[in-house]
Write an enzyme that holds these catalytic residues in place. Structure first.
Site, mmCIF file in Angstrom:
data_model
loop_
_atom_site.group_PDB
_atom_site.id
_atom_site.type_symbol
_atom_site.label_atom_id
_atom_site.label_comp_id
_atom_site.label_asym_id
_atom_site.label_seq_id
_atom_site.Cartn_x
_atom_site.Cartn_y
_atom_site.Cartn_z
ATOM 1 N N ASP A 16 1.415 4.945 1.525
ATOM 2 C CA ASP A 16 1.054 5.950 2.522
ATOM 3 C C ASP A 16 1.645 7.282 2.098
ATOM 4 O OD1 ASP A 16 -0.080 3.920 3.995
ATOM 5 O OD2 ASP A 16 1.742 3.552 5.149
ATOM 6 N N ASP A 62 0.848 -1.194 0.000
ATOM 7 C CA ASP A 62 0.000 0.000 0.000
ATOM 8 C C ASP A 62 0.880 1.239 0.000
ATOM 9 O OD1 ASP A 62 0.940 -0.073 2.643
ATOM 10 O OD2 ASP A 62 -0.830 -1.186 3.264
ATOM 11 N N ASP A 90 10.842 4.491 12.514
ATOM 12 C CA ASP A 90 11.651 3.501 13.219
ATOM 13 C C ASP A 90 13.030 3.267 12.585
ATOM 14 O OD1 ASP A 90 10.308 2.260 11.113
ATOM 15 O OD2 ASP A 90 9.324 0.750 12.346
#
Ligand code: ATP
Ligand code: MG
Length: 451
Positions: free
Chosen positions: A74, A72, A146
């Site tokens: 983002d 997907d 992260d």
């Protein structure tokens, strides 16, 4: 002890290295703008035309650089959520910890996140971020992500990649590197430890230096996470197409043991050469996902937890219970544990029960019972499950073959198969008593068997 160690490695001592904003052109990153979904491009175009910055961000940029098709897309932007919401008619603001805008374009939903940053987040006494609602610059946003490989921004209109943490280099070197001080980042959000295992297992990356070595001292923090969030992360591992690799990484990084009961049950599935229920099911799941076929998570979970059900089933039979009743009791026990603290949504539990409960019914091949079983909604899943059990020698291969033939045969062939079927084993022999229960409790037990 953990707190002491964290105090030593944490606050104040974190380096505040000056970030350099690198902007890479097509020649340097090689991503083709056509690889971006129509919906994501449309969202970015509209945001940019309205004077905002907007980029594809996170896993999608990483995957494009690796030549993998992203799951997907983002989008990250400097536009506040309300401004995004106003720009797109089919959009809504979601998210409790941090507002995100879901923009619907045709059948696709694009997640649009405003750059995060600033000092306004609340932490508990162990440094865990409890709430985080501050917006910031792109640079601050990158710092909050992260891993360096996950902190890249791609603008498909200008065709540039923005990189603050040498993420492109790390991707080329197949290295997973935590941004900032790994111990502090694990403390802020312990789930990042599971993400390190999942992403390194899925991408075939090595986990670098302290990103790996800070996991063992922080691992206990994971046990405080809500079970439902851990279960979500476990689901991502199971759906990764590389579940066995991810589980090997969980072990290698020192995360196995008492984080979540499901992870403990999955541990036996990590070994690709082993023949046990979990490893067979995971191998099968990984193969199916990589071939773009669908998988039923209820089926996978049914397989992973089967050894527990089986052990109880045998124990209850040894205590004198009849097979079907013993199986029901075993299932009830396992589900009671699961419902208590595992964070597993109801729907998976229902599928698992259906698959398990049908198992003894495959033994009954006389009369009309095979037809009744064949018409069950979960027949196919239960049959696939039976064949896994046969591979482990739990039931004869001939039984699976019989059901294989029975499904393929015409009506006459099916009658023949029923006639030639061997006598049942594993189900009660005195069928008359089963049909005429002596009391209501027995009647209830039998009607449950027929589910
Ligand atoms: P996948 O391809 O498996 O979806 P992903 O990296 O895209 O992997 P997501 O959970 O979709 O994982 O997260 C999207 C992005 O959000 C990540 O790439 C990362 O930049 C950021 N992110 C997600 N979870 C965290 C976290 N716990 N801490 C910091 N950043 C995170
Ligand atoms: Mg993603």
């Amino acid at each position: 002890m953990l707190k002491k160690w964290l105090n030593k490695v944490l606050p104040g001592k974190a380096k505040t290295a000056k970030l350099s904003r690198q902007v890479l052109s097509f020649n340097e990153h090689g991503i083709h703008a056509e690889s971006i979904s129509f919906a994501a491009e449309k969202v970015i175009k509209r945001l940019k035309q309205s004077g905002f910055e907007a980029y594809i961000v996170g896993g999608a940029v990483r995957d494009l650089l690796l030549g993998v098709e992203p799951k997907d897309f983002d989008v990250a932007t400097d536009a506040p959520p309300e401004a995004v919401r106003k720009l797109f008619r089919r959009s809504r603001i979601v998210g409790r910890r941090f507002p995100i805008v879901h923009v619907m374009v045709g059948p696709e939903t694009i997640e649009v996140t405003t750059f995060r940053g600033g000092p306004v987040h609340t932490q508990n006494e162990l440094g865990r971020i409890m709430r985080d609602v501050s917006f910031g610059s792109q640079e601050q946003d990158a710092q909050r992500r992260d891993f360096t490989a996950n902190a890249l921004y791609y603008d498909p209109i200008d065709q540039v990649v923005v990189d603050f943490h040498h993420g492109v280099d790390d991707i080329r070197l197949k290295k997973l590197v935590m941004i900032g001080e790994p111990a502090a980042r694990y403390q802020e959000d312990p789930v990042r430890m599971l993400r390190a295992a999942r992403l390194s297992g899925k991408l075939g990356f090595s986990v670098e230096g302290a990103t790996a070595s800070d996991i063992i001292p922080c691992a206990d923090l994971l046990r405080r996470e809500p079970p439902a969030r851990l279960f979500d992360e476990i689901l991502k591992i199971l759906f990764s197409g590389h579940a066995q690799n991810c589980l090997q990484q969980i072990h290698a990084l020192g995360l196995s043991g008492h984080v979540h009961p499901l992870l403990d049950a999955l541990a036996t599935g990590a070994d690709k050469t082993a023949t046990n229920m979990a490893s067979l099911a995971l191998k099968n799941t990984d193969e199916r996902l990589r071939a773009d076929k669908s998988v039923s998570m209820g089926f996978v979970l049914a397989a992973v937890l089967w050894p527990q059900v089986l052990a109880l089933w045998l124990r209850y039979q040894a205590q004198g219970m009849r097979p079907a009743a013993a199986l029901n009791a075993a299932i009830a026990d396992v589900r009671a544990q699961m419902d208590q603290s595992w964070g597993v949504p109801q729907r998976y539990g229902i599928t698992m029960r259906e698959i398990w409960v049908l198992q003894p019914q495959f033994e009954a091949r006389k009369g009309t019972r095979p037809f009744r079983l064949l018409s069950q909604a979960r027949f196919r899943a239960a049959y696939d499950f039976l064949s896994l059990r046969a591979q482990l020698g739990e039931v004869p291969m001939a039984l699976v073959q019989w059901w294989h033939d029975f499904q393929a045969a015409d009506h006459e062939g099916q009658q023949q198969l029923i006639q030639n079927a061997p006598a049942e084993s594993g189900v009660p022999q005195n069928r008359k008593r089963r049909r005429k229960p002596r009391n209501k409790a027995k009647a209830a037990e039998i009607s449950q068997d027929a589910d």
